[in-house]
Design an enzyme around this catalytic site. Structure first.
Site, PDB file in Angstrom:
ATOM      1  CG  HIS A  69      -0.427   0.214   2.513  1.00 26.94           C
ATOM      2  ND1 HIS A  69      -0.205  -0.811   3.403  1.00 26.94           N
ATOM      3  CD2 HIS A  69      -0.028   1.347   3.121  1.00 26.94           C
ATOM      4  CE1 HIS A  69       0.301  -0.310   4.517  1.00 26.94           C
ATOM      5  NE2 HIS A  69       0.419   0.998   4.378  1.00 26.94           N
ATOM      6  CG  ASP A 113      -0.048  -4.100   2.731  1.00 25.77           C
ATOM      7  OD1 ASP A 113       0.485  -3.538   1.753  1.00 25.77           O
ATOM      8  OD2 ASP A 113      -0.351  -3.504   3.780  1.00 25.77           O
ATOM      9  CB  SER A 210       2.789   1.507   5.985  1.00 24.18           C
ATOM     10  OG  SER A 210       1.582   1.992   6.483  1.00 24.18           O
TER      11      SER A 210
END
Length: 257
Positions: A69, A113, A210
């Site tokens: 992402h 992801d 992230s």
């Protein structure tokens, strides 16, 4: 990292009843500074302005792993070899990258992801930069095992940004329990993930980084994916690296996406 709020629909990610925000920097809650000699694999994934967007970790002389992402933030380079983002030598620490996003990634809610970043040149391994090992095959992590999550930035919700790398110890959570917790929020937990925290956990990532590593022992077992707005009762979710070993090996062998 991703902050998730109930009852809003974000059209671009097609997640009705959820609103997902990407956040710049990192927030490690109740963490501590990483000594300069440790965790030499951690990478800062940056945009064309040299701003930190996501975390990552070096797995070989020419590949960094991060979250898929993060691709939406248009990262073009990584910084390696420093724990302090105010002390970056662009000539020796910055590497341009080619992005290899997992072909089956659609959103964090559907899983997969993970993204590889191929460096424009090989890293010179030394006393400031070293790769971390990843699982050799599928690995079952033990419930309640102690691992570490690493990142730059905020040290508490509503706090100020710090450019110093920090780490926090987290406890792995039973997948069935994690699935039940997220089900109560109307989200089916995606496959191939690891959960940590919950039960009023005092440490973890929040509004944070992230793509950064979940380190269990000497192995990068997970990748920071998402959580629910720092709620201490809902486990944080990480991509399970061991489920993507064959895909990673294929990309590394081909030396291209």
């Amino acid at each position: 990292m991703l902050r998730i709020t109930l009852h809003v629909c974000h059209a671009s990610l097609i997640l009705c009843t959820w609103k997902i925000h990407t956040a710049h920097g990192t927030e490690i809650i109740n963490g501590k500074k990483v000594p300069d000699r440790l965790m030499l694999y951690v990478a800062s994934v940056q945009n064309n302005k040299g701003q930190h967007m996501c975390g990552g970790f070096l797995i070989s002389e020419d590949f960094v792993v991060t979250a898929a992402h993060c691709d939406k933030l248009n990262p073009i380079s990584v910084v390696l070899g420093t724990h302090n983002l105010e002390k970056v030598d662009d000539g020796t620490m910055r590497y341009n990258v080619t992005r290899c996003k997992h072909p089956d990634f659609n959103s964090v809610a559907s899983g997969n992801d993970i993204m590889l970043l191929k460096l424009s040149k090989k890293v010179q391994l030394n006393n400031k930069v070293q790769p971390i090992q990843i699982p050799k095959g599928e690995m079952k992590v033990k419930d309640k095992a102690k691992c570490r999550v690493v990142g730059w930035g905020y040290t508490r919700a509503g706090g100020k940004v710090s450019n110093v790398l920090e780490m926090a110890e987290v406890t792995l959570t039973n997948r069935k329990e994690c699935k039940t917790k997220w089900k109560s929020l109307k989200l089916d937990l995606p496959n191939n993930v690891i959960c940590a925290g919950g039960h009023n956990a005092k440490a973890g990532f929040c509004k944070g980084d992230s793509g950064g590593p979940l380190v269990c022992g000497a192995t990068a077992a997970g990748i920071v994916s998402f959580n629910r707005e720092c709620d201490p009762n809902i486990p944080n979710v990480y991509t399970d690296v061991s489920k993507y070993v064959s895909w990673i090996k294929k990309i590394r062998t081909q030396k291209q996406c």
